[in-house]
Motif scaffolding. Sequence first.
Motif, PDB file in Angstrom:
ATOM      1  N   LEU A 246       3.548  -7.521  11.204  1.00 16.98           N
ATOM      2  CA  LEU A 246       4.717  -6.851  10.628  1.00 16.98           C
ATOM      3  C   LEU A 246       4.609  -6.744   9.113  1.00 16.98           C
ATOM      4  O   LEU A 246       4.954  -5.706   8.534  1.00 16.98           O
ATOM      5  CB  LEU A 246       5.992  -7.611  11.007  1.00 16.98           C
ATOM      6  CG  LEU A 246       6.341  -7.643  12.500  1.00 16.98           C
ATOM      7  CD1 LEU A 246       7.585  -8.484  12.723  1.00 16.98           C
ATOM      8  CD2 LEU A 246       6.546  -6.241  13.034  1.00 16.98           C
ATOM      9  N   LEU A 247       4.149  -7.803   8.474  1.00 14.63           N
ATOM     10  CA  LEU A 247       4.040  -7.800   7.009  1.00 14.63           C
ATOM     11  C   LEU A 247       3.057  -6.739   6.530  1.00 14.63           C
ATOM     12  O   LEU A 247       3.334  -6.002   5.572  1.00 14.63           O
ATOM     13  CB  LEU A 247       3.620  -9.187   6.520  1.00 14.63           C
ATOM     14  CG  LEU A 247       3.469  -9.353   5.008  1.00 14.63           C
ATOM     15  CD1 LEU A 247       4.797  -9.085   4.302  1.00 14.63           C
ATOM     16  CD2 LEU A 247       2.957 -10.747   4.669  1.00 14.63           C
ATOM     17  N   VAL A 248       1.905  -6.647   7.190  1.00 16.81           N
ATOM     18  CA  VAL A 248       0.882  -5.673   6.786  1.00 16.81           C
ATOM     19  C   VAL A 248       1.440  -4.245   6.876  1.00 16.81           C
ATOM     20  O   VAL A 248       1.294  -3.442   5.937  1.00 16.81           O
ATOM     21  CB  VAL A 248      -0.372  -5.816   7.681  1.00 16.81           C
ATOM     22  CG1 VAL A 248      -1.317  -4.629   7.479  1.00 16.81           C
ATOM     23  CG2 VAL A 248      -1.096  -7.113   7.357  1.00 16.81           C
ATOM     24  N   PHE A 249       2.107  -3.930   7.975  1.00 18.55           N
ATOM     25  CA  PHE A 249       2.615  -2.569   8.152  1.00 18.55           C
ATOM     26  C   PHE A 249       3.839  -2.292   7.282  1.00 18.55           C
ATOM     27  O   PHE A 249       4.071  -1.151   6.878  1.00 18.55           O
ATOM     28  CB  PHE A 249       2.935  -2.317   9.629  1.00 18.55           C
ATOM     29  CG  PHE A 249       1.720  -1.991  10.451  1.00 18.55           C
ATOM     30  CD1 PHE A 249       1.274  -0.688  10.563  1.00 18.55           C
ATOM     31  CD2 PHE A 249       1.008  -2.994  11.081  1.00 18.55           C
ATOM     32  CE1 PHE A 249       0.158  -0.373  11.311  1.00 18.55           C
ATOM     33  CE2 PHE A 249      -0.120  -2.697  11.827  1.00 18.55           C
ATOM     34  CZ  PHE A 249      -0.554  -1.386  11.947  1.00 18.55           C
ATOM     35  N   PHE A 250       4.626  -3.330   6.986  1.00 12.80           N
ATOM     36  CA  PHE A 250       5.764  -3.159   6.094  1.00 12.80           C
ATOM     37  C   PHE A 250       5.293  -2.737   4.701  1.00 12.80           C
ATOM     38  O   PHE A 250       5.794  -1.771   4.105  1.00 12.80           O
ATOM     39  CB  PHE A 250       6.555  -4.470   6.019  1.00 12.80           C
ATOM     40  CG  PHE A 250       7.738  -4.421   5.089  1.00 12.80           C
ATOM     41  CD1 PHE A 250       8.754  -3.501   5.279  1.00 12.80           C
ATOM     42  CD2 PHE A 250       7.847  -5.304   4.030  1.00 12.80           C
ATOM     43  CE1 PHE A 250       9.850  -3.452   4.434  1.00 12.80           C
ATOM     44  CE2 PHE A 250       8.935  -5.262   3.169  1.00 12.80           C
ATOM     45  CZ  PHE A 250       9.946  -4.336   3.376  1.00 12.80           C
ATOM     46  N   VAL A 251       4.299  -3.462   4.185  1.00 15.06           N
ATOM     47  CA  VAL A 251       3.744  -3.130   2.865  1.00 15.06           C
ATOM     48  C   VAL A 251       3.073  -1.760   2.906  1.00 15.06           C
ATOM     49  O   VAL A 251       3.226  -0.945   1.975  1.00 15.06           O
ATOM     50  CB  VAL A 251       2.752  -4.216   2.411  1.00 15.06           C
ATOM     51  CG1 VAL A 251       2.053  -3.800   1.116  1.00 15.06           C
ATOM     52  CG2 VAL A 251       3.465  -5.555   2.217  1.00 15.06           C
ATOM     53  N   ALA A 252       2.340  -1.477   3.986  1.00 15.95           N
ATOM     54  CA  ALA A 252       1.637  -0.192   4.110  1.00 15.95           C
ATOM     55  C   ALA A 252       2.616   0.974   4.108  1.00 15.95           C
ATOM     56  O   ALA A 252       2.360   2.024   3.504  1.00 15.95           O
ATOM     57  CB  ALA A 252       0.795  -0.173   5.367  1.00 15.95           C
ATOM     58  N   THR A 253       3.773   0.823   4.752  1.00 20.67           N
ATOM     59  CA  THR A 253       4.778   1.887   4.795  1.00 20.67           C
ATOM     60  C   THR A 253       5.341   2.169   3.411  1.00 20.67           C
ATOM     61  O   THR A 253       5.518   3.333   3.011  1.00 20.67           O
ATOM     62  CB  THR A 253       5.918   1.505   5.756  1.00 20.67           C
ATOM     63  OG1 THR A 253       5.366   1.205   7.040  1.00 20.67           O
ATOM     64  CG2 THR A 253       6.914   2.645   5.899  1.00 20.67           C
ATOM     65  N   ILE A 254       5.626   1.107   2.654  1.00 19.39           N
ATOM     66  CA  ILE A 254       6.157   1.284   1.294  1.00 19.39           C
ATOM     67  C   ILE A 254       5.130   1.965   0.397  1.00 19.39           C
ATOM     68  O   ILE A 254       5.445   2.908  -0.346  1.00 19.39           O
ATOM     69  CB  ILE A 254       6.571  -0.081   0.701  1.00 19.39           C
ATOM     70  CG1 ILE A 254       7.730  -0.677   1.496  1.00 19.39           C
ATOM     71  CG2 ILE A 254       6.960   0.067  -0.766  1.00 19.39           C
ATOM     72  CD1 ILE A 254       8.089  -2.081   1.088  1.00 19.39           C
ATOM     73  N   VAL A 255       3.881   1.500   0.466  1.00 19.45           N
ATOM     74  CA  VAL A 255       2.808   2.088  -0.358  1.00 19.45           C
ATOM     75  C   VAL A 255       2.621   3.563  -0.013  1.00 19.45           C
ATOM     76  O   VAL A 255       2.500   4.421  -0.904  1.00 19.45           O
ATOM     77  CB  VAL A 255       1.487   1.309  -0.169  1.00 19.45           C
ATOM     78  CG1 VAL A 255       0.328   2.048  -0.845  1.00 19.45           C
ATOM     79  CG2 VAL A 255       1.621  -0.105  -0.722  1.00 19.45           C
ATOM     80  N   ALA A 256       2.610   3.878   1.291  1.00 19.55           N
ATOM     81  CA  ALA A 256       2.436   5.269   1.719  1.00 19.55           C
ATOM     82  C   ALA A 256       3.585   6.133   1.216  1.00 19.55           C
ATOM     83  O   ALA A 256       3.372   7.267   0.739  1.00 19.55           O
ATOM     84  CB  ALA A 256       2.344   5.342   3.240  1.00 19.55           C
ATOM     85  N   GLY A 257       4.819   5.608   1.285  1.00 17.11           N
ATOM     86  CA  GLY A 257       5.977   6.364   0.804  1.00 17.11           C
ATOM     87  C   GLY A 257       5.875   6.665  -0.682  1.00 17.11           C
ATOM     88  O   GLY A 257       6.174   7.789  -1.124  1.00 17.11           O
ATOM     89  N   ILE A 258       5.463   5.681  -1.465  1.00 14.47           N
ATOM     90  CA  ILE A 258       5.313   5.884  -2.923  1.00 14.47           C
ATOM     91  C   ILE A 258       4.227   6.913  -3.208  1.00 14.47           C
ATOM     92  O   ILE A 258       4.379   7.784  -4.086  1.00 14.47           O
ATOM     93  CB  ILE A 258       5.006   4.540  -3.611  1.00 14.47           C
ATOM     94  CG1 ILE A 258       6.220   3.600  -3.487  1.00 14.47           C
ATOM     95  CG2 ILE A 258       4.653   4.751  -5.081  1.00 14.47           C
ATOM     96  CD1 ILE A 258       5.966   2.187  -3.958  1.00 14.47           C
ATOM     97  N   ARG A 259       3.106   6.844  -2.482  1.00 11.93           N
ATOM     98  CA  ARG A 259       2.018   7.804  -2.687  1.00 11.93           C
ATOM     99  C   ARG A 259       2.474   9.232  -2.359  1.00 11.93           C
ATOM    100  O   ARG A 259       2.110  10.185  -3.036  1.00 11.93           O
ATOM    101  CB  ARG A 259       0.807   7.427  -1.829  1.00 11.93           C
ATOM    102  CG  ARG A 259       0.065   6.183  -2.333  1.00 11.93           C
ATOM    103  CD  ARG A 259      -1.119   5.858  -1.425  1.00 11.93           C
ATOM    104  NE  ARG A 259      -2.121   6.934  -1.474  1.00 11.93           N
ATOM    105  CZ  ARG A 259      -3.101   6.982  -2.359  1.00 11.93           C
ATOM    106  NH1 ARG A 259      -3.207   6.038  -3.301  1.00 11.93           N
ATOM    107  NH2 ARG A 259      -3.973   7.963  -2.322  1.00 11.93           N
ATOM    108  N   PHE A 260       3.279   9.386  -1.314  1.00 13.10           N
ATOM    109  CA  PHE A 260       3.810  10.703  -0.969  1.00 13.10           C
ATOM    110  C   PHE A 260       4.704  11.245  -2.080  1.00 13.10           C
ATOM    111  O   PHE A 260       4.670  12.438  -2.401  1.00 13.10           O
ATOM    112  CB  PHE A 260       4.599  10.642   0.341  1.00 13.10           C
ATOM    113  CG  PHE A 260       3.754  10.387   1.559  1.00 13.10           C
ATOM    114  CD1 PHE A 260       2.410  10.737   1.596  1.00 13.10           C
ATOM    115  CD2 PHE A 260       4.309   9.784   2.694  1.00 13.10           C
ATOM    116  CE1 PHE A 260       1.633  10.496   2.713  1.00 13.10           C
ATOM    117  CE2 PHE A 260       3.543   9.546   3.819  1.00 13.10           C
ATOM    118  CZ  PHE A 260       2.201   9.895   3.835  1.00 13.10           C
TER     119      PHE A 260
END
Length: 361
Positions: A246-260
Amino acid sequence: WVLLGPEKRRAKEVVALIVLTTVLGLLFPYFLKLIFDELPRMQKEGFGGVTHLVAAMMAVKMADTLVRRFVKEIKFLKAGIRLENLWPVRAQEKLLELSLGYHEKENTGKKVVKINKGCEKLVAAICELYWGFLPGIIYLAANIAFVMVIDWRLGLLFLAPFIPSAWIMLKSHKRYTPLWEEWDRKKEISSGLFCQSIMNIQTVQNYVQEKRERKNLGSVRKEMEKIDTEACVGIQKYFFAINAVLLVFFVATIVAGIRFVLAGKGTIGTVVFVVATNNVAFESIWQIINSYTQILKHLVAVVRMKELLDEKADIRNSPQAITPEKFEGRFSFRGATFAYPGKSSPALDKLNLDIAPGRMS
């Protein structure tokens, strides 16, 4: 579901209300997303352009609170209180129906514990289902739908950890459910030993069996301690694995959102919505896991009580039978013959009997 009896309709209404309050709860961060999306325009035109969004956000939150406190909670509590008082009555009714042969197979203390614990665990399971498991499941489903509509790319990334997490959770319960069942059986045995030793205290003391009774109970309790420790300690590694995923995907979702956002393919409001709801969503996953674990443990005792309630009575009173509250005169039987259904020989064969007032025969 069978044990809900007359409260099945109310249970369906409560589930519908959980869905309604979940959607209302998600509308709050959605309006917050819309407000953040308006930030560039607000720099030019001022705050007035989002006043209606702020008002809508507050209205939704107030409606959510009102429905939760004065409709959903009241319906659930009324149903729960009715069922909590219905189940012991049904259990007593069943025990009174069963033959002496059945009661002689199992000591009284064990039967009493089975009924009391079954009723208590059933109430606890329903509370976990209502306050933990169902709200968590419904929130996750609604949250995923919202994110997929707002940005399907983030929605897929948001959905990804649920599959491995569910697999790990099911694997852990497959591993430890037999231990919980064994612990519950031991609990019934230990409670039966305890009750019987106190109920038969005169016999125990007359025959100087105090040491034996303590040894028997202590031995069962030691086995329970070993089983409980193994299950509670062992399941932690599964919880750690779920937390890591859960932690890995939580961070990945935030990073992806910022990159978008930086690439001009998303909005800051979407990132705010995802961050605000993802944190609650991952807490909901833990809520689901904990509630599911507790429900499975509670249901072990419930199933054992249900087995007792499903026992077939050897002898049933006829529905046409009459039990007079007051009787005057005398009972007379002349050549009375009676056989129980399915029995080849009669219990009474050409009986002649007179019972005078105030006498027993």
